[in-house]
Design a protein around this motif. Sequence first.
Motif, PDB file in Angstrom:
ATOM      1  N   UNK A   4       0.830  -1.209   0.000  1.00 46.18           N
ATOM      2  CA  UNK A   4       0.000   0.000   0.000  1.00 46.18           C
ATOM      3  C   UNK A   4       0.865   1.260   0.000  1.00 46.18           C
ATOM      4  N   UNK A   5       0.380   2.287  -0.681  1.00 44.96           N
ATOM      5  CA  UNK A   5       1.066   3.570  -0.756  1.00 44.96           C
ATOM      6  C   UNK A   5       1.067   4.214   0.634  1.00 44.96           C
ATOM      7  N   UNK A   6       2.205   4.786   1.051  1.00 42.05           N
ATOM      8  CA  UNK A   6       2.263   5.560   2.293  1.00 42.05           C
ATOM      9  C   UNK A   6       2.870   6.908   1.937  1.00 42.05           C
ATOM     10  N   UNK A   7       2.071   7.936   1.985  1.00 43.70           N
ATOM     11  CA  UNK A   7       2.500   9.271   1.565  1.00 43.70           C
ATOM     12  C   UNK A   7       2.576  10.207   2.761  1.00 43.70           C
ATOM     13  N   UNK A   8       3.089  11.423   2.531  1.00 47.04           N
ATOM     14  CA  UNK A   8       3.095  12.442   3.592  1.00 47.04           C
ATOM     15  C   UNK A   8       1.677  12.698   4.093  1.00 47.04           C
ATOM     16  N   UNK A   9       0.712  12.664   3.190  1.00 41.75           N
ATOM     17  CA  UNK A   9      -0.688  12.872   3.570  1.00 41.75           C
ATOM     18  C   UNK A   9      -1.099  11.828   4.600  1.00 41.75           C
ATOM     19  N   UNK A  10      -0.851  10.559   4.286  1.00 39.52           N
ATOM     20  CA  UNK A  10      -1.281   9.476   5.174  1.00 39.52           C
ATOM     21  C   UNK A  10      -0.495   9.483   6.482  1.00 39.52           C
ATOM     22  N   UNK A 136      -9.830  13.550  -1.537  1.00 40.54           N
ATOM     23  CA  UNK A 136      -8.797  14.407  -2.124  1.00 40.54           C
ATOM     24  C   UNK A 136      -7.596  13.525  -2.443  1.00 40.54           C
ATOM     25  N   UNK A 137      -6.658  14.062  -3.190  1.00 38.57           N
ATOM     26  CA  UNK A 137      -5.464  13.294  -3.513  1.00 38.57           C
ATOM     27  C   UNK A 137      -4.729  12.906  -2.231  1.00 38.57           C
TER      28      UNK A 137
END
Length: 166
Positions: A4-10, A136-137
Amino acid sequence: MAKPVKTNVLRHLDAHKIPYETREYDVSDENYDGKLVSAKVGLPAEMIYKTLVLTGDRSPVGSKSQYLVCVIPVEMELNLKAVARATGNKAVAMLPQKDLLPLTGYLRGGCSPIGMKKAFPTFIQQDAEALERISVSAGVRGCQVILSVEALAQCTNARFAELCRG
């Protein structure tokens, strides 16, 4: 199976214990738009919002920055005069695309109001107040984050305003 993607947002949402869900989708077709994203993630287009970064001729009240962030429905168009009124500017303009990554840390198509390099004054199209949840993105192309409208407004210190045409 893909990780799974882990971004700054998450990471930001996790750090603040804000509940969310993600939906990933294929972005091999470079010409995707809000309707296509809606179909790919299985959400109504009214729930999917895009993040636009602008510059103003003045700093919004309580801010030292002339940059501002607008979060609007993917199917609507920004009204620059309405944004100027809502933000206390005489005029606003879209941030040049070449400046987006250095300023926010996000690429076009993956820009999120959450977890930017710096916190900028953020404004959400007032129609969102009628929604329970918003998408949102998640900070990269091909991943959306779904969370409550209230949580989005709180974690970005956003204000609701009329920002769009029509």
